[in-house]
Design a protein around this motif. Structure first.
Motif, PDB file in Angstrom:
ATOM      1  N   THR A 153      13.942  -9.098  -1.203  1.00 50.23           N
ATOM      2  CA  THR A 153      12.348  -9.894  -1.274  1.00 50.23           C
ATOM      3  C   THR A 153      11.316  -8.836  -1.513  1.00 50.23           C
ATOM      4  O   THR A 153      10.359  -9.050  -2.232  1.00 50.23           O
ATOM      5  CB  THR A 153      12.593 -11.005  -0.381  1.00 50.23           C
ATOM      6  N   LEU A 154      11.490  -8.004  -0.395  1.00 53.65           N
ATOM      7  CA  LEU A 154      10.135  -6.984  -0.372  1.00 53.65           C
ATOM      8  C   LEU A 154      10.344  -6.111  -1.583  1.00 53.65           C
ATOM      9  O   LEU A 154       8.989  -5.718  -2.123  1.00 53.65           O
ATOM     10  CB  LEU A 154      10.241  -6.469   1.072  1.00 53.65           C
ATOM     11  N   ASP A 199       0.722  -1.097  -0.061  1.00 50.90           N
ATOM     12  CA  ASP A 199       0.094   0.043   0.083  1.00 50.90           C
ATOM     13  C   ASP A 199       0.806   1.200   0.028  1.00 50.90           C
ATOM     14  O   ASP A 199       1.788   1.364   0.833  1.00 50.90           O
ATOM     15  CB  ASP A 199      -0.986  -0.063   1.285  1.00 50.90           C
ATOM     16  N   ALA A 200       0.605   2.183  -1.019  1.00 46.13           N
ATOM     17  CA  ALA A 200       1.484   3.339  -1.164  1.00 46.13           C
ATOM     18  C   ALA A 200       1.251   4.147  -0.017  1.00 46.13           C
ATOM     19  O   ALA A 200       2.398   4.911   0.238  1.00 46.13           O
ATOM     20  CB  ALA A 200       1.510   3.836  -2.269  1.00 46.13           C
ATOM     21  N   SER A 201       0.269   4.190   0.682  1.00 44.96           N
ATOM     22  CA  SER A 201       0.094   5.258   1.604  1.00 44.96           C
ATOM     23  C   SER A 201       0.218   4.804   3.184  1.00 44.96           C
ATOM     24  O   SER A 201       0.464   5.591   4.090  1.00 44.96           O
ATOM     25  CB  SER A 201      -1.486   5.506   1.835  1.00 44.96           C
ATOM     26  N   ARG A 202       0.642   3.534   3.279  1.00 44.07           N
ATOM     27  CA  ARG A 202       0.935   3.000   4.445  1.00 44.07           C
ATOM     28  C   ARG A 202       2.126   2.039   4.177  1.00 44.07           C
ATOM     29  O   ARG A 202       2.028   0.883   3.514  1.00 44.07           O
ATOM     30  CB  ARG A 202      -0.054   1.980   5.117  1.00 44.07           C
ATOM     31  N   PRO A 203       3.238   2.400   4.936  1.00 46.72           N
ATOM     32  CA  PRO A 203       4.484   1.617   4.592  1.00 46.72           C
ATOM     33  C   PRO A 203       4.528   0.445   5.567  1.00 46.72           C
ATOM     34  O   PRO A 203       3.839   0.238   6.463  1.00 46.72           O
ATOM     35  CB  PRO A 203       5.831   2.458   5.183  1.00 46.72           C
ATOM     36  N   LEU A 204       5.142  -0.733   4.920  1.00 46.04           N
ATOM     37  CA  LEU A 204       5.421  -2.118   5.684  1.00 46.04           C
ATOM     38  C   LEU A 204       6.296  -1.883   7.085  1.00 46.04           C
ATOM     39  O   LEU A 204       7.631  -1.201   6.753  1.00 46.04           O
ATOM     40  CB  LEU A 204       5.994  -3.077   4.920  1.00 46.04           C
ATOM     41  N   GLY A 257       7.096  -5.697  -4.506  1.00 49.49           N
ATOM     42  CA  GLY A 257       6.156  -4.618  -4.869  1.00 49.49           C
ATOM     43  C   GLY A 257       6.274  -3.417  -3.772  1.00 49.49           C
ATOM     44  O   GLY A 257       5.437  -2.613  -3.479  1.00 49.49           O
ATOM     45  N   TYR A 258       6.728  -3.722  -2.537  1.00 50.30           N
ATOM     46  CA  TYR A 258       6.834  -2.895  -1.299  1.00 50.30           C
ATOM     47  C   TYR A 258       7.752  -1.897  -1.528  1.00 50.30           C
ATOM     48  O   TYR A 258       9.118  -2.022  -1.457  1.00 50.30           O
ATOM     49  CB  TYR A 258       7.052  -3.811  -0.066  1.00 50.30           C
TER      50      TYR A 258
END
Length: 137
Positions: free
Chosen positions: A120-121, A96-101, A125-126
């Motif tokens: 890997t992340l 999610d572009a609005s919430r980082p992992l 796509g993170y």
């Protein structure tokens, strides 16, 4: 050569400098006694500071919630369960572009383990990842 201080003497034979030195002695004693008082008073109490509002109680964790944790052994955990590398992307929330992992990393993790995880992340796509650490006080 002319002396810097006048040699005026009072009735008991002391000059001005002697009288000033005698007047300073009680002030020096007072400052020394106040210093000793505050040193002793600061060490008399063994009571801890009261808990401030909004601080975590003993046993509580004030750490922010992480989406995953990387241990010093190189294990990847989600919800305190070890997840194999092959199943990691299925267990994590979608990018999610609005919430980082949010990743919590143990202090003993090696840079190689962290680099392989981030690689890997990135392939999954993170784009934004937040690395959570605990400050040492």
């Amino acid at each position: 050569m002319k002396p810097l201080l006048p040699q005026s003497q009072d009735g008991d034979g002391r000059n001005l400098l002697d009288r000033v030195e005698d007047a300073m002695l009680p002030l020096i004693n007072l400052v020394f006694l106040l210093l000793l008082f505050f040193i002793v008073a600061g060490h008399l109490t063994d009571d801890p500071l009261p808990t401030l509002p909004g601080t975590a109680e003993e046993g509580e964790s004030s750490a922010p919630k992480a989406d995953m944790m990387v241990t010093a052994d190189g294990d990847w955990q989600i919800g305190k369960q070890v997840v194999p590398r092959e199943q990691l992307l299925q267990q994590l929330p979608r990018p999610d572009a609005s919430r980082p992992l949010r990743i919590a990393a143990d202090a003993g993790i090696t840079l190689d383990d962290l680099e392989s995880l981030l690689h890997t992340l990135e392939q999954a796509g993170y784009d934004k990842v937040t690395l959570l650490t605990e400050p040492r006080l």
